[in-house]
Design an enzyme around this catalytic site. Structure first.
Site, PDB file in Angstrom:
ATOM      1  N   GLY A  18      -7.722  33.504 -22.322  1.00  0.00           N
ATOM      2  CA  GLY A  18      -6.670  33.945 -23.220  1.00  0.00           C
ATOM      3  C   GLY A  18      -5.438  33.265 -22.674  1.00  0.00           C
ATOM      4  N   ARG A  21      -1.789  31.191 -24.996  1.00  0.00           N
ATOM      5  CA  ARG A  21      -0.258  31.821 -25.476  1.00  0.00           C
ATOM      6  C   ARG A  21       0.043  32.810 -24.307  1.00  0.00           C
ATOM      7  NH1 ARG A  21      -2.956  33.440 -30.165  1.00  0.00           N
ATOM      8  NH2 ARG A  21      -2.854  35.703 -30.084  1.00  0.00           N
ATOM      9  N   SER A 148      -2.410  47.051 -18.238  1.00  0.00           N
ATOM     10  CA  SER A 148      -1.473  47.367 -18.959  1.00  0.00           C
ATOM     11  C   SER A 148      -0.743  48.583 -18.293  1.00  0.00           C
ATOM     12  CB  SER A 148      -1.708  47.584 -20.460  1.00  0.00           C
ATOM     13  OG  SER A 148      -0.203  47.940 -21.327  1.00  0.00           O
ATOM     14  N   TYR A 162      -6.521  51.002 -27.444  1.00  0.00           N
ATOM     15  CA  TYR A 162      -6.200  49.884 -26.473  1.00  0.00           C
ATOM     16  C   TYR A 162      -5.900  50.661 -25.358  1.00  0.00           C
ATOM     17  CZ  TYR A 162      -2.702  46.733 -24.220  1.00  0.00           C
ATOM     18  OH  TYR A 162      -1.966  45.783 -23.460  1.00  0.00           O
TER      19      TYR A 162
HETATM   20  P1  NAP Z   1      -0.953  37.145 -26.842  1.00  0.00           P
HETATM   21  O1  NAP Z   1       0.311  36.599 -26.986  1.00  0.00           O
HETATM   22  O2  NAP Z   1      -1.445  37.946 -28.140  1.00  0.00           O
HETATM   23  O3  NAP Z   1      -2.272  36.325 -26.502  1.00  0.00           O
HETATM   24  C1  NAP Z   1      -3.448  36.755 -26.363  1.00  0.00           C
HETATM   25  C2  NAP Z   1      -4.406  35.899 -25.900  1.00  0.00           C
HETATM   26  O4  NAP Z   1      -5.660  36.215 -25.777  1.00  0.00           O
HETATM   27  C3  NAP Z   1      -4.418  34.402 -26.591  1.00  0.00           C
HETATM   28  O5  NAP Z   1      -4.848  33.115 -25.644  1.00  0.00           O
HETATM   29  C4  NAP Z   1      -5.748  34.630 -27.306  1.00  0.00           C
HETATM   30  O6  NAP Z   1      -6.124  33.321 -27.826  1.00  0.00           O
HETATM   31  C5  NAP Z   1      -6.770  35.277 -26.680  1.00  0.00           C
HETATM   32  N1  NAP Z   1      -7.554  36.059 -27.566  1.00  0.00           N
HETATM   33  C6  NAP Z   1      -7.442  37.126 -28.575  1.00  0.00           C
HETATM   34  N2  NAP Z   1      -8.449  37.493 -28.957  1.00  0.00           N
HETATM   35  C7  NAP Z   1      -9.557  37.096 -28.212  1.00  0.00           C
HETATM   36  C8  NAP Z   1     -10.821  37.228 -28.275  1.00  0.00           C
HETATM   37  N3  NAP Z   1     -11.602  37.816 -28.974  1.00  0.00           N
HETATM   38  N4  NAP Z   1     -11.683  36.323 -27.292  1.00  0.00           N
HETATM   39  C9  NAP Z   1     -11.002  35.720 -26.269  1.00  0.00           C
HETATM   40  N5  NAP Z   1      -9.719  35.542 -26.383  1.00  0.00           N
HETATM   41  C10 NAP Z   1      -8.761  36.130 -27.284  1.00  0.00           C
HETATM   42  O7  NAP Z   1      -0.952  38.432 -25.925  1.00  0.00           O
HETATM   43  P2  NAP Z   1      -0.141  38.619 -24.508  1.00  0.00           P
HETATM   44  O8  NAP Z   1       1.046  39.679 -24.917  1.00  0.00           O
HETATM   45  O9  NAP Z   1       0.023  37.392 -23.660  1.00  0.00           O
HETATM   46  O10 NAP Z   1      -1.348  39.554 -23.672  1.00  0.00           O
HETATM   47  C11 NAP Z   1      -2.220  39.104 -22.741  1.00  0.00           C
HETATM   48  C12 NAP Z   1      -2.797  40.289 -22.095  1.00  0.00           C
HETATM   49  O11 NAP Z   1      -1.882  41.003 -21.497  1.00  0.00           O
HETATM   50  C13 NAP Z   1      -3.705  41.151 -23.042  1.00  0.00           C
HETATM   51  O12 NAP Z   1      -4.662  41.501 -22.040  1.00  0.00           O
HETATM   52  C14 NAP Z   1      -2.528  42.435 -23.087  1.00  0.00           C
HETATM   53  O13 NAP Z   1      -3.263  43.502 -23.458  1.00  0.00           O
HETATM   54  C15 NAP Z   1      -2.000  42.417 -21.819  1.00  0.00           C
HETATM   55  N6  NAP Z   1      -0.517  43.014 -21.798  1.00  0.00           N
HETATM   56  C16 NAP Z   1       0.539  42.539 -22.555  1.00  0.00           C
HETATM   57  C17 NAP Z   1       1.454  42.951 -22.538  1.00  0.00           C
HETATM   58  C18 NAP Z   1       2.935  42.415 -23.156  1.00  0.00           C
HETATM   59  O14 NAP Z   1       4.081  43.063 -23.255  1.00  0.00           O
HETATM   60  N7  NAP Z   1       2.805  41.302 -23.807  1.00  0.00           N
HETATM   61  C19 NAP Z   1       1.936  44.333 -21.945  1.00  0.00           C
HETATM   62  C20 NAP Z   1       0.762  44.762 -21.321  1.00  0.00           C
HETATM   63  C21 NAP Z   1      -0.300  44.212 -21.149  1.00  0.00           C
HETATM   64  P3  NAP Z   1      -6.474  32.626 -29.286  1.00  0.00           P
HETATM   65  O15 NAP Z   1      -5.797  33.366 -30.024  1.00  0.00           O
HETATM   66  O16 NAP Z   1      -6.179  31.279 -29.099  1.00  0.00           O
HETATM   67  O17 NAP Z   1      -8.106  32.804 -29.217  1.00  0.00           O
END
Ligand code: NAP
Length: 265
Positions: A18, A21, A148, A162
């Site tokens: 992932g 982005r 998370s 989730y």
């Molecule tokens: P994001 O901006 O939506 O990015 C998600 C990433 O995961 C993208 O690179 C996407 O790549 C990839 N992805 C999505 N579906 C996938 C699949 N089926 N197989 C492989 N790759 C996949 O999310 P983010 O906010 O950076 O979050 C990243 C991680 O941090 C996640 O595990 C999320 O649960 C965790 N998190 C985020 C937050 C927050 O506030 N942002 C808070 C707590 C935890 P493509 O779309 O290019 O496939």
């Protein structure tokens, strides 16, 4: 041997799932700045390669892209094999990719649950498993999961599947940490709070304002805030830390009363 402690970052081979982005991109960028060889993944090969090229240019580092859909167990095995082919070994796995679709429990289908668990939990477990042969061979490995606060620490309406997946990652982490310790493979996790990413911004301005007001440090997190915690857990300096978590939430989960935080995702 490149897998031994004391090896410079420039000889480390790193996978970031992932990485196209958000938090994953921030992690890939930080490792690239250290000079590590980085493979970042996304579901679409061209997107992953484009992001990798952009990061290679902006950091002067060595970054390549790879297609990976975590719902596909064979693709996960192929990811580890291809990275080993490119770099000779895999030292660090940042199992970061995840999805956070909102759905009230009453409307949640078994398909909704399967999808979130397949990507966030089963995909994480299979990604770690896929990297074990190369890590066991070198006797060195650092696994850092992006969990998370939602699930392990807090709850938020609409994210019960989730939260289950993110809490499940920590149950996995503790047993894996014990099992893999004899191979000098450590398994740790970061627990982000609300980090400004494309995924989070899709929640809308109202949500972002509500979250910001609940964060004692007064701002949403940046992807680099999480990336630095990941880099530490992947470092030689963290060699004696396994099965543990670092919360990166600006203090959001601390208040006992008053402006108590609501959280997610
Ligand atoms: P994001 O901006 O939506 O990015 C998600 C990433 O995961 C993208 O690179 C996407 O790549 C990839 N992805 C999505 N579906 C996938 C699949 N089926 N197989 C492989 N790759 C996949 O999310 P983010 O906010 O950076 O979050 C990243 C991680 O941090 C996640 O595990 C999320 O649960 C965790 N998190 C985020 C937050 C927050 O506030 N942002 C808070 C707590 C935890 P493509 O779309 O290019 O496939």
């Amino acid at each position: 041997m490149t897998g031994t402690p004391g090896t410079p970052w420039s000889e480390r081979s790193v996978i970031v799932t992932g990485g196209t982005r958000g938090i994953g991109r921030g992690i890939a960028e930080l490792f690239a700045r250290q000079g590590s060889q980085v493979v970042l993944t996304g579901r679409d090969a061209r997107t992953a390669e484009k992001v990798a090229d952009d990061l290679a240019r902006s950091t002067g580092g060595r970054v390549s892209g790879l297609a990976l859909d975590l719902r596909d167990p064979e693709a996960i095995e192929a990811m580890a094999a291809e990275t080993e082919e490119r770099h000779g070994h895999v030292d660090v796995l940042c199992a970061n990719a995840g999805i956070f679709p909102e759905k009230p429990l009453r409307e949640m289908t078994s398909g909704d649950i399967d999808e979130v668990l397949a990507v966030n939990l089963r995909g994480t477990m299979l990604a770690v498993r896929a990297c074990l042969p190369t890590m066991e061979r070198t006797g060195y490995g650092r696994v850092v999961l992006t969990s998370s606060i939602t699930g392990p620490t807090t709850g938020f309406p609409g994210w019960s599947h989730y939260g289950a997946s993110k809490a499940g990652q920590l149950g996995f982490l503790r047993s894996a940490a014990v099992e893999l310790a004899p191979h000098r493979i450590t398994v740790n996790a970061v627990l982000p709070g609300n980090i400004r990413t494309e995924g989070l911004e899709a929640m809308g301005e109202g949500y972002l304002r509500q979250m910001t007001s609940a964060i004692p440090l007064g701002r949403l997190g940046e992807t680099s805030d999480v990336a630095h915690a990941v880099l530490f857990l992947a470092s030689d300096q963290a060699a004696y830390i396994t099965g543990q978590t670092i919360t990166v939430d600006g203090g959001q989960t601390l208040p006992e009363s008053g402006n108590s935080p609501t959280t997610g995702p």
